[in-house]
Design a protein around this motif. Structure first.
Motif, PDB file in Angstrom:
ATOM      1  N   LEU A 150     -29.365  43.088 -39.735  1.00 33.51           N
ATOM      2  CA  LEU A 150     -30.206  43.929 -40.578  1.00 33.51           C
ATOM      3  C   LEU A 150     -29.363  44.844 -41.457  1.00 33.51           C
ATOM      4  CD1 LEU A 150     -33.075  44.841 -41.324  1.00 33.51           C
ATOM      5  CD2 LEU A 150     -32.906  46.520 -39.484  1.00 33.51           C
ATOM      6  N   LEU A 151     -28.285  45.380 -40.925  1.00 32.79           N
ATOM      7  CA  LEU A 151     -27.406  46.247 -41.719  1.00 32.79           C
ATOM      8  C   LEU A 151     -26.747  45.476 -42.858  1.00 32.79           C
ATOM      9  CD1 LEU A 151     -25.761  48.423 -38.924  1.00 32.79           C
ATOM     10  CD2 LEU A 151     -27.509  49.095 -40.567  1.00 32.79           C
ATOM     11  N   VAL A 152     -26.338  44.235 -42.589  1.00 36.85           N
ATOM     12  CA  VAL A 152     -25.761  43.402 -43.652  1.00 36.85           C
ATOM     13  C   VAL A 152     -26.810  43.131 -44.730  1.00 36.85           C
ATOM     14  CG1 VAL A 152     -24.828  41.116 -44.160  1.00 36.85           C
ATOM     15  CG2 VAL A 152     -24.025  42.360 -42.152  1.00 36.85           C
ATOM     16  N   THR A 153     -28.029  42.853 -44.301  1.00 37.22           N
ATOM     17  CA  THR A 153     -29.118  42.599 -45.248  1.00 37.22           C
ATOM     18  C   THR A 153     -29.406  43.835 -46.090  1.00 37.22           C
ATOM     19  OG1 THR A 153     -30.086  41.014 -43.704  1.00 37.22           O
ATOM     20  CG2 THR A 153     -31.521  41.868 -45.434  1.00 37.22           C
ATOM     21  N   LEU A 154     -29.386  44.999 -45.497  1.00 36.39           N
ATOM     22  CA  LEU A 154     -29.610  46.236 -46.240  1.00 36.39           C
ATOM     23  C   LEU A 154     -28.513  46.483 -47.266  1.00 36.39           C
ATOM     24  CD1 LEU A 154     -30.957  48.659 -43.493  1.00 36.39           C
ATOM     25  CD2 LEU A 154     -32.205  47.676 -45.404  1.00 36.39           C
ATOM     26  N   ASP A 155     -27.271  46.167 -46.931  1.00 31.65           N
ATOM     27  CA  ASP A 155     -26.177  46.308 -47.896  1.00 31.65           C
ATOM     28  C   ASP A 155     -26.398  45.399 -49.103  1.00 31.65           C
ATOM     29  OD1 ASP A 155     -24.856  48.218 -46.412  1.00 31.65           O
ATOM     30  OD2 ASP A 155     -23.533  46.759 -45.408  1.00 31.65           O
ATOM     31  N   HIS A 156     -26.774  44.155 -48.856  1.00 27.82           N
ATOM     32  CA  HIS A 156     -27.040  43.222 -49.957  1.00 27.82           C
ATOM     33  C   HIS A 156     -28.235  43.684 -50.796  1.00 27.82           C
ATOM     34  CE1 HIS A 156     -24.050  40.286 -48.888  1.00 27.82           C
ATOM     35  NE2 HIS A 156     -24.521  40.179 -47.658  1.00 27.82           N
ATOM     36  N   THR A 157     -29.249  44.210 -50.129  1.00 23.95           N
ATOM     37  CA  THR A 157     -30.425  44.704 -50.842  1.00 23.95           C
ATOM     38  C   THR A 157     -30.068  45.881 -51.743  1.00 23.95           C
ATOM     39  OG1 THR A 157     -31.820  44.010 -48.997  1.00 23.95           O
ATOM     40  CG2 THR A 157     -32.776  45.574 -50.558  1.00 23.95           C
ATOM     41  N   ASN A 158     -29.215  46.773 -51.271  1.00 27.82           N
ATOM     42  CA  ASN A 158     -28.787  47.906 -52.102  1.00 27.82           C
ATOM     43  C   ASN A 158     -28.019  47.435 -53.326  1.00 27.82           C
ATOM     44  OD1 ASN A 158     -29.951  49.905 -50.535  1.00 27.82           O
ATOM     45  ND2 ASN A 158     -28.134  50.182 -49.273  1.00 27.82           N
ATOM     46  N   LYS A 159     -27.175  46.419 -53.175  1.00 27.82           N
ATOM     47  CA  LYS A 159     -26.439  45.885 -54.324  1.00 27.82           C
ATOM     48  C   LYS A 159     -27.394  45.274 -55.348  1.00 27.82           C
ATOM     49  CE  LYS A 159     -22.201  44.951 -51.774  1.00 27.82           C
ATOM     50  NZ  LYS A 159     -21.325  43.916 -51.223  1.00 27.82           N
ATOM     51  N   VAL A 160     -28.391  44.551 -54.861  1.00 32.08           N
ATOM     52  CA  VAL A 160     -29.375  43.936 -55.756  1.00 32.08           C
ATOM     53  C   VAL A 160     -30.160  45.015 -56.496  1.00 32.08           C
ATOM     54  CG1 VAL A 160     -31.506  42.592 -55.806  1.00 32.08           C
ATOM     55  CG2 VAL A 160     -29.561  41.770 -54.497  1.00 32.08           C
ATOM     56  N   LEU A 161     -30.553  46.066 -55.810  1.00 31.66           N
ATOM     57  CA  LEU A 161     -31.306  47.143 -56.443  1.00 31.66           C
ATOM     58  C   LEU A 161     -30.477  47.868 -57.505  1.00 31.66           C
ATOM     59  CD1 LEU A 161     -33.315  48.656 -53.457  1.00 31.66           C
ATOM     60  CD2 LEU A 161     -34.180  47.326 -55.376  1.00 31.66           C
ATOM     61  N   GLU A 162     -29.172  48.016 -57.269  1.00 29.81           N
ATOM     62  CA  GLU A 162     -28.313  48.618 -58.287  1.00 29.81           C
ATOM     63  C   GLU A 162     -28.265  47.735 -59.533  1.00 29.81           C
ATOM     64  OE1 GLU A 162     -24.575  49.200 -56.359  1.00 29.81           O
ATOM     65  OE2 GLU A 162     -25.310  50.866 -55.130  1.00 29.81           O
ATOM     66  N   ASP A 163     -28.176  46.417 -59.343  1.00 25.97           N
ATOM     67  CA  ASP A 163     -28.175  45.501 -60.479  1.00 25.97           C
ATOM     68  C   ASP A 163     -29.499  45.555 -61.230  1.00 25.97           C
ATOM     69  OD1 ASP A 163     -25.616  44.711 -59.916  1.00 25.97           O
ATOM     70  OD2 ASP A 163     -26.200  42.869 -58.878  1.00 25.97           O
ATOM     71  N   VAL A 164     -30.599  45.654 -60.500  1.00 25.31           N
ATOM     72  CA  VAL A 164     -31.915  45.735 -61.130  1.00 25.31           C
ATOM     73  C   VAL A 164     -32.024  47.011 -61.962  1.00 25.31           C
ATOM     74  CG1 VAL A 164     -34.368  46.091 -60.626  1.00 25.31           C
ATOM     75  CG2 VAL A 164     -33.106  44.269 -59.480  1.00 25.31           C
ATOM     76  N   GLU A 165     -31.460  48.091 -61.468  1.00 25.35           N
ATOM     77  CA  GLU A 165     -31.491  49.359 -62.204  1.00 25.35           C
ATOM     78  C   GLU A 165     -30.748  49.244 -63.530  1.00 25.35           C
ATOM     79  OE1 GLU A 165     -29.732  53.801 -61.464  1.00 25.35           O
ATOM     80  OE2 GLU A 165     -30.664  52.800 -59.762  1.00 25.35           O
ATOM     81  N   VAL A 166     -29.593  48.580 -63.515  1.00 22.67           N
ATOM     82  CA  VAL A 166     -28.817  48.390 -64.746  1.00 22.67           C
ATOM     83  C   VAL A 166     -29.585  47.516 -65.730  1.00 22.67           C
ATOM     84  CG1 VAL A 166     -26.720  47.321 -65.667  1.00 22.67           C
ATOM     85  CG2 VAL A 166     -26.587  48.760 -63.649  1.00 22.67           C
TER      86      VAL A 166
END
Length: 107
Positions: free
Chosen positions: A33-49
């Protein structure tokens, strides 16, 4: 030598073993779950850009559409004889400059 186990002790031992196995599975699930949350945070940063870029481009396009709309309205008025030719030409130049500005921003 004889070992006797009553049913209650055997049941408690089985429950403890099952509880230890459950704890191990829970720890492994939390790690994944922690690995999944890290990947999700990276995706959300890309979406913000990407959304910031899309917002800026939509504002550019909105300005261009406004200029083109006013130019068409000015040309329509000029055709009807309500406006001078110089004002219509100035509006055309202004909208062309807006379109050129957007094209240079894309590069």
């Amino acid at each position: 030598m004889s070992v006797t186990l009553d049913l209650k002790t055997l049941l408690i031992a089985l429950v403890l073993i099952a509880l230890i196995i459950l704890i191990i599975y829970a720890i492994l699930a939390v790690r994944k779950l922690l690995v999944t949350l890290d990947h999700t945070n990276k995706v959300l940063e890309d979406v913000e850009v990407v959304s910031a870029i899309a917002s800026a481009r939509s504002q550019d396009v909105d300005g261009i559409i406004t200029n083109v709309s006013s130019t068409v309205a000015d040309l329509s008025d000029a055709v009807k004889g309500n406006q001078g030719t110089m004002s219509a030409v100035a509006s055309i130049v202004k909208s062309a400059a807006s379109i050129k500005g957007m094209m240079s921003d894309n590069k």
